[in-house]
Design a protein around this motif. Structure first.
Motif, PDB file in Angstrom:
ATOM      1  N   GLY A 283      75.779  31.521  52.300  1.00  0.00           N
ATOM      2  CA  GLY A 283      76.027  30.098  52.203  1.00  0.00           C
ATOM      3  C   GLY A 283      77.447  29.759  52.601  1.00  0.00           C
ATOM      4  O   GLY A 283      78.050  30.436  53.435  1.00  0.00           O
ATOM      5  N   TYR A 284      77.989  28.716  51.992  1.00  0.00           N
ATOM      6  CA  TYR A 284      79.352  28.281  52.309  1.00  0.00           C
ATOM      7  C   TYR A 284      80.372  29.284  51.796  1.00  0.00           C
ATOM      8  O   TYR A 284      81.160  29.815  52.567  1.00  0.00           O
ATOM      9  N   GLY A 285      80.330  29.543  50.512  1.00  0.00           N
ATOM     10  CA  GLY A 285      81.252  30.519  49.929  1.00  0.00           C
ATOM     11  C   GLY A 285      80.545  31.468  48.993  1.00  0.00           C
ATOM     12  O   GLY A 285      81.165  32.081  48.127  1.00  0.00           O
ATOM     13  N   SER A 286      79.238  31.568  49.152  1.00  0.00           N
ATOM     14  CA  SER A 286      78.447  32.426  48.270  1.00  0.00           C
ATOM     15  C   SER A 286      77.412  33.190  49.078  1.00  0.00           C
ATOM     16  O   SER A 286      77.143  32.871  50.236  1.00  0.00           O
TER      17      SER A 286
ATOM     18  N   VAL B  82      67.168  26.800  54.409  1.00  0.00           N
ATOM     19  CA  VAL B  82      68.112  25.880  53.790  1.00  0.00           C
ATOM     20  C   VAL B  82      69.189  25.486  54.791  1.00  0.00           C
ATOM     21  O   VAL B  82      69.721  26.339  55.508  1.00  0.00           O
ATOM     22  N   GLY B  83      69.511  24.180  54.850  1.00  0.00           N
ATOM     23  CA  GLY B  83      70.637  23.688  55.629  1.00  0.00           C
ATOM     24  C   GLY B  83      71.817  23.435  54.713  1.00  0.00           C
ATOM     25  O   GLY B  83      71.854  23.924  53.580  1.00  0.00           O
ATOM     26  N   THR B  84      72.784  22.655  55.176  1.00  0.00           N
ATOM     27  CA  THR B  84      73.962  22.415  54.348  1.00  0.00           C
ATOM     28  C   THR B  84      73.573  21.761  53.033  1.00  0.00           C
ATOM     29  O   THR B  84      73.935  22.231  51.956  1.00  0.00           O
ATOM     30  N   GLU B  85      72.828  20.659  53.103  1.00  0.00           N
ATOM     31  CA  GLU B  85      72.453  19.942  51.889  1.00  0.00           C
ATOM     32  C   GLU B  85      71.000  19.469  51.930  1.00  0.00           C
ATOM     33  O   GLU B  85      70.647  18.446  51.365  1.00  0.00           O
ATOM     34  N   HIS B  86      70.161  20.229  52.630  1.00  0.00           N
ATOM     35  CA  HIS B  86      68.719  19.977  52.593  1.00  0.00           C
ATOM     36  C   HIS B  86      67.982  21.310  52.679  1.00  0.00           C
ATOM     37  O   HIS B  86      68.580  22.346  52.986  1.00  0.00           O
TER      38      HIS B  86
ATOM     39  N   ALA C 267      67.560  32.121  50.563  1.00  0.00           N
ATOM     40  CA  ALA C 267      68.105  31.179  51.541  1.00  0.00           C
ATOM     41  C   ALA C 267      69.305  30.505  50.902  1.00  0.00           C
ATOM     42  O   ALA C 267      69.272  30.193  49.704  1.00  0.00           O
ATOM     43  N   ALA C 268      70.373  30.278  51.659  1.00  0.00           N
ATOM     44  CA  ALA C 268      71.598  29.732  51.080  1.00  0.00           C
ATOM     45  C   ALA C 268      72.128  28.579  51.916  1.00  0.00           C
ATOM     46  O   ALA C 268      72.124  28.640  53.152  1.00  0.00           O
ATOM     47  N   GLY C 269      72.584  27.531  51.223  1.00  0.00           N
ATOM     48  CA  GLY C 269      73.147  26.358  51.883  1.00  0.00           C
ATOM     49  C   GLY C 269      74.612  26.179  51.538  1.00  0.00           C
ATOM     50  O   GLY C 269      75.308  27.134  51.202  1.00  0.00           O
ATOM     51  N   PHE C 270      75.072  24.921  51.589  1.00  0.00           N
ATOM     52  CA  PHE C 270      76.485  24.642  51.340  1.00  0.00           C
ATOM     53  C   PHE C 270      76.853  24.990  49.906  1.00  0.00           C
ATOM     54  O   PHE C 270      77.699  25.834  49.663  1.00  0.00           O
ATOM     55  N   TYR C 271      76.222  24.327  48.948  1.00  0.00           N
ATOM     56  CA  TYR C 271      76.472  24.592  47.542  1.00  0.00           C
ATOM     57  C   TYR C 271      75.176  24.851  46.779  1.00  0.00           C
ATOM     58  O   TYR C 271      75.136  24.727  45.563  1.00  0.00           O
TER      59      TYR C 271
ATOM     60  N   GLY D 105      65.888  16.756  50.411  1.00  0.00           N
ATOM     61  CA  GLY D 105      67.337  16.748  50.279  1.00  0.00           C
ATOM     62  C   GLY D 105      67.975  15.660  51.101  1.00  0.00           C
ATOM     63  O   GLY D 105      67.366  14.618  51.387  1.00  0.00           O
ATOM     64  N   ARG D 106      69.211  15.890  51.504  1.00  0.00           N
ATOM     65  CA  ARG D 106      69.975  14.892  52.258  1.00  0.00           C
ATOM     66  C   ARG D 106      69.281  14.578  53.576  1.00  0.00           C
ATOM     67  O   ARG D 106      68.762  15.474  54.241  1.00  0.00           O
ATOM     68  N   ASN D 107      69.335  13.304  53.973  1.00  0.00           N
ATOM     69  CA  ASN D 107      68.551  12.872  55.131  1.00  0.00           C
ATOM     70  C   ASN D 107      69.299  11.835  55.963  1.00  0.00           C
ATOM     71  O   ASN D 107      68.687  11.013  56.638  1.00  0.00           O
ATOM     72  N   THR D 108      70.635  11.896  55.935  1.00  0.00           N
ATOM     73  CA  THR D 108      71.443  10.865  56.586  1.00  0.00           C
ATOM     74  C   THR D 108      71.241  10.803  58.095  1.00  0.00           C
ATOM     75  O   THR D 108      71.410   9.747  58.708  1.00  0.00           O
ATOM     76  N   THR D 109      70.882  11.920  58.710  1.00  0.00           N
ATOM     77  CA  THR D 109      70.651  11.927  60.159  1.00  0.00           C
ATOM     78  C   THR D 109      69.222  12.329  60.497  1.00  0.00           C
ATOM     79  O   THR D 109      68.933  12.749  61.611  1.00  0.00           O
ATOM     80  N   GLY D 110      68.339  12.194  59.512  1.00  0.00           N
ATOM     81  CA  GLY D 110      66.930  12.478  59.779  1.00  0.00           C
ATOM     82  C   GLY D 110      66.542  13.922  59.649  1.00  0.00           C
ATOM     83  O   GLY D 110      65.469  14.327  60.118  1.00  0.00           O
TER      84      GLY D 110
END
Length: 332
Positions: free
Chosen positions: A191-194, A290-294, A239-243, A308-313
């Motif tokens: 992930g990001y730091g894990s 897993v993506g950064t926040e989805h 699977a690991a994402g941002f946080y 999860g997050r969907n700001t750009t679809g």
């Protein structure tokens, strides 16, 4: 093998459809129908075709596309001419890939040694990681990477500020560094730091940054060596994402944990979780990503869902509304 589709943010051409226009629903990448695997990074994507050819596209400011340039590509660009690529993963702005003979290569941004070649020089072409011929699986995160060898040993390299390498230190590593002495590791996710990893016996471990509980051990304490996540022995895929992180069990269930502001854990809430929490109760999942926040999952009937997050679809449901439970991807 089959047709390839991408959706979401396309500011750098990472959807691969020849444009830089975001898409709220899946768009076809070219006309080829022999793609075998795909990976997505922060602003770029890579995929392997059935004949072992490797292609990447999207943001290329650090050479992460691997075509010897730093020019962005809005359509798949062939990475060299080799036809023995087996699998590829994308970190934030770097990439790693395995060849069928067990050789490992990485390229792109190398400011923290995540290419693994002993330097901090960016690489715009695939660069061999050591001389070993026994790598079996690789994972790439924000600024670090990990890989498993055929003997079950686990190695990580790159940034180590929060202990994500797992070697008991916070010292950045420019070459693959052994994680403990165990030889029963099966697969890892960065992930990001894990980092999360599953052993051959189905045990799940996590380590590194734990500010939102993404290690999964019930705390928010950073861990510099692998710690067991729960007591279950039926984990199959991490699977690991941002946080946040997710895992697939052999029972066909998906569990997620960590940061949940956008519903990326898929449990119907926006509450952070420090231990694995069921993403619904369905038992027909066969893949989790897993993506950064989805997050996304594939079912055994071919149904594809994201949340999860969907700001750009990036959820792919034709909207920009965050989803806190698995939501069907349009057309799948």
């Amino acid at each position: 093998t089959g047709a390839l589709y991408c959706w979401g943010d396309n500011g750098y051409g990472q959807l691969g459809n020849g444009t830089t226009t975001d898409s709220l629903t899946p768009v076809r990448v070219g006309t080829d129908s022999d793609w075998s695997s795909v990976a997505a990074g922060y602003t770029h994507s890579c995929a392997v075709r059935g004949g072992g050819q490797l292609y990447c596209w999207g943001g290329n400011g650090y050479g992460q596309v691997g075509d010897g340039t730093t020019s962005n590509r809005s359509a798949p660009a062939r990475v060299g001419s080799d036809t023995d690529w087996g699998s590829v993963v994308c970190g934030s702005i770097f990439s790693c890939a395995l060849k069928t003979d067990g050789r490992l290569y990485c390229w792109g941004y190398n400011g923290y040694g995540q290419v693994g070649d002993g330097t901090t020089s960016n690489r715009s072409l695939p660069t061999r990681v050591g001389t070993a011929l026994d790598w079996s699986a690789v994972a790439a995160g924000w600024r670090h990477a990990c890989a498993v060898k055929t003997d079950g040993s686990l190695f990580c390299w790159g940034e180590n500020l929060t202990g994500q390498i797992g070697d008991g230190t916070t010292t950045t590593r420019l070459v693959p560094t052994r994680v403990g002495a165990d030889s029963d590791w099966a697969v890892a996710a960065c992930g990001y730091g894990s980092t999360s990893a599953v052993k051959t016996g189905g045990q799940l471990y996590g380590w590194g940054w734990n500010n939102h509980g993404q290690v999964g051990d019930g705390t928010e304490t950073d861990r510099h060596t692998p710690v067991r996540v729960g007591t279950d022995s039926d984990w199959e895929q991490p699977a690991a994402g941002f946080y946040h992180a997710c895992g697939l069990k052999t029972t066909g269930r998906i569990f997620c944990w960590g940061y949940n502001l956008y519903g990326q854990l898929g449990d119907g809430t926006s509450t952070d979780r420090t231990s694995p929490t069921g993403t619904g109760t369905d038992t027909d999942w066969i893949l989790v990503a897993v993506g950064t926040e989805h997050s996304c999952g594939l079912k055994d009937d071919g149904g594809l869902f994201c949340w999860g997050r969907n700001t750009t679809g990036q959820v792919g449901d034709g909207t920009t509304t965050a989803r806190n439970t698995p939501t069907a991807v349009s057309g799948f």
